[in-house]
Design an enzyme around this catalytic site. Structure first.
Site, mmCIF file in Angstrom:
data_model
loop_
_atom_site.group_PDB
_atom_site.id
_atom_site.type_symbol
_atom_site.label_atom_id
_atom_site.label_comp_id
_atom_site.label_asym_id
_atom_site.label_seq_id
_atom_site.Cartn_x
_atom_site.Cartn_y
_atom_site.Cartn_z
ATOM 1 N N LYS A 183 -24.895 60.699 43.911
ATOM 2 C CA LYS A 183 -23.449 60.976 43.901
ATOM 3 C C LYS A 183 -22.847 60.494 42.575
ATOM 4 C CE LYS A 183 -23.649 60.538 48.844
ATOM 5 N NZ LYS A 183 -22.956 60.369 50.087
ATOM 6 N N SER A 238 -27.477 58.473 56.525
ATOM 7 C CA SER A 238 -27.828 57.062 56.750
ATOM 8 C C SER A 238 -29.325 56.842 56.989
ATOM 9 C CB SER A 238 -26.986 56.485 57.892
ATOM 10 O OG SER A 238 -25.608 56.563 57.561
ATOM 11 N N HIS A 252 -22.943 70.307 49.531
ATOM 12 C CA HIS A 252 -22.908 68.977 50.158
ATOM 13 C C HIS A 252 -21.575 68.813 50.902
ATOM 14 C CE1 HIS A 252 -22.678 64.626 50.572
ATOM 15 N NE2 HIS A 252 -23.993 64.631 50.459
ATOM 16 N N ASN A 270 -29.799 61.337 46.451
ATOM 17 C CA ASN A 270 -28.560 61.861 45.884
ATOM 18 C C ASN A 270 -27.717 60.670 45.457
ATOM 19 O OD1 ASN A 270 -26.101 63.048 45.361
ATOM 20 N ND2 ASN A 270 -25.639 63.541 47.501
ATOM 21 N N GLY A 301 -23.081 58.224 55.096
ATOM 22 C CA GLY A 301 -22.436 57.014 54.564
ATOM 23 C C GLY A 301 -21.762 56.161 55.618
ATOM 24 N N GLU A 335 -19.513 66.510 51.024
ATOM 25 C CA GLU A 335 -18.417 65.958 50.202
ATOM 26 C C GLU A 335 -17.811 67.046 49.327
ATOM 27 O OE1 GLU A 335 -20.609 62.670 48.546
ATOM 28 O OE2 GLU A 335 -20.684 61.781 50.549
ATOM 29 N N GLU A 382 -27.328 67.647 57.342
ATOM 30 C CA GLU A 382 -26.646 66.361 57.210
ATOM 31 C C GLU A 382 -25.415 66.349 58.116
ATOM 32 O OE1 GLU A 382 -27.691 64.464 53.190
ATOM 33 O OE2 GLU A 382 -25.988 65.769 52.868
#
Ligand code: PEP
Length: 248
Positions: free
Chosen positions: A6, A206, A89, A4, A167, A91, A161
């Protein structure tokens, strides 16, 4: 194994990645998916044509067309050979307010156009510390797939996730991740019955070449959704190779 990207990479940067990565896509024994920004989909669909590298979008609107300024529909994604699309996701949930109900609509809209949804779920650090991770994730899975047609269950991809691992450099241990993947598989069985065994459940958070092997060796971890380490062709290729070795 899905990268991904992003909001990273111009078209030229995406093409440079494709040129360096393409040899692996020609001999892949695992499914390789790249989710670039919308703007690089056309160029990458040409660059990867004739290889086994598949494309995913990072989001979609659930409607086919209409007055939705700034949005993109599943039919538009189809034009660029998108075989997958990431939805829900963390985010998008945290920064753009995407809800389970919207994810549910998007999943249905995608599969109706024969695009496989990659449905992301995962608990926050607070949920984990209060011992509620399994319950929260099971609820997200149920609500995000409430209307999903059971006859198409095998085409679904789930991505677990944990929000605290995205991240941040912190990874769930293989045992922690396996515990949640097992619970997700159980919830999928409640929803869809035996086809749930065939649903791919990816781990994300990660993932790097150093930890991919141990995570992928877990029974219910079928692949990975990779952010940071998917941006460089060397690290993404190294992770893909671990998967080829562990499953092959
Ligand atoms: C992601 O954003 O889906 C992700 C897993 O990111 P990272 O690998 O950078 O944690």
């Amino acid at each position: 194994m899905a990268a991904n990207w992003k909001m990273n990479k111009t078209v030229n940067e995406a093409l440079a990645f494709a040129e360096a990565f393409i040899h692996l896509g020609k001999n892949a024994e695992v499914d390789i998916v790249i989710a670039p920004p919308f703007t690089a989909l056309a160029a990458l669909s040409r660059a990867f044509s004739g290889t086994e590298v598949k494309l995913a979008a990072q989001n979609t609107h659930a409607e086919a067309s209409g007055a939705f300024t700034g949005e993109i529909s599943p039919d538009m994604l189809k034009e660029f050979d998108c075989q997958y699309t990431i939805i829900g996701h963390s985010e998008r949930r945290a920064l753009f307010g995407e809800t389970d109900a919207e994810v549910d609509k998007k999943a249905v809209a995608l599969i109706e156009r024969n695009i496989r949804p990659i449905v992301c779920v995962g608990e926050s650090l607070q949920d984990r510390e209060s011992g509620q991770a399994l319950e929260i994730v099971a609820q997200q899975v149920q609500k995000s797939l409430e209307s999903y047609p059971s006859g198409r269950a095998e085409e679904l991809v789930l991505a677990y996730e944990p929000v605290w691992a995205i991240g941040t450099g912190k990874t769930a241990s293989p045992d922690e991740a396996q515990e949640v993947h097992k619970a997700i598989r159980r919830t999928l069985k409640e929803l869809f019955g035996s086809p749930a065994e065939e649903i791919r459940i990816q781990y994300g958070g990660s993932v790097k070449p150093e930890n991919a092997g141990a995570l992928m060796a877990q029974k219910d971890i079928d692949g990975a959704l990779i952010g940071g380490a998917g941006l460089a062709h060397e690290s993404f290729a190294a992770i893909v190779r671990y998967q080829m070795e562990s499953k092959g």
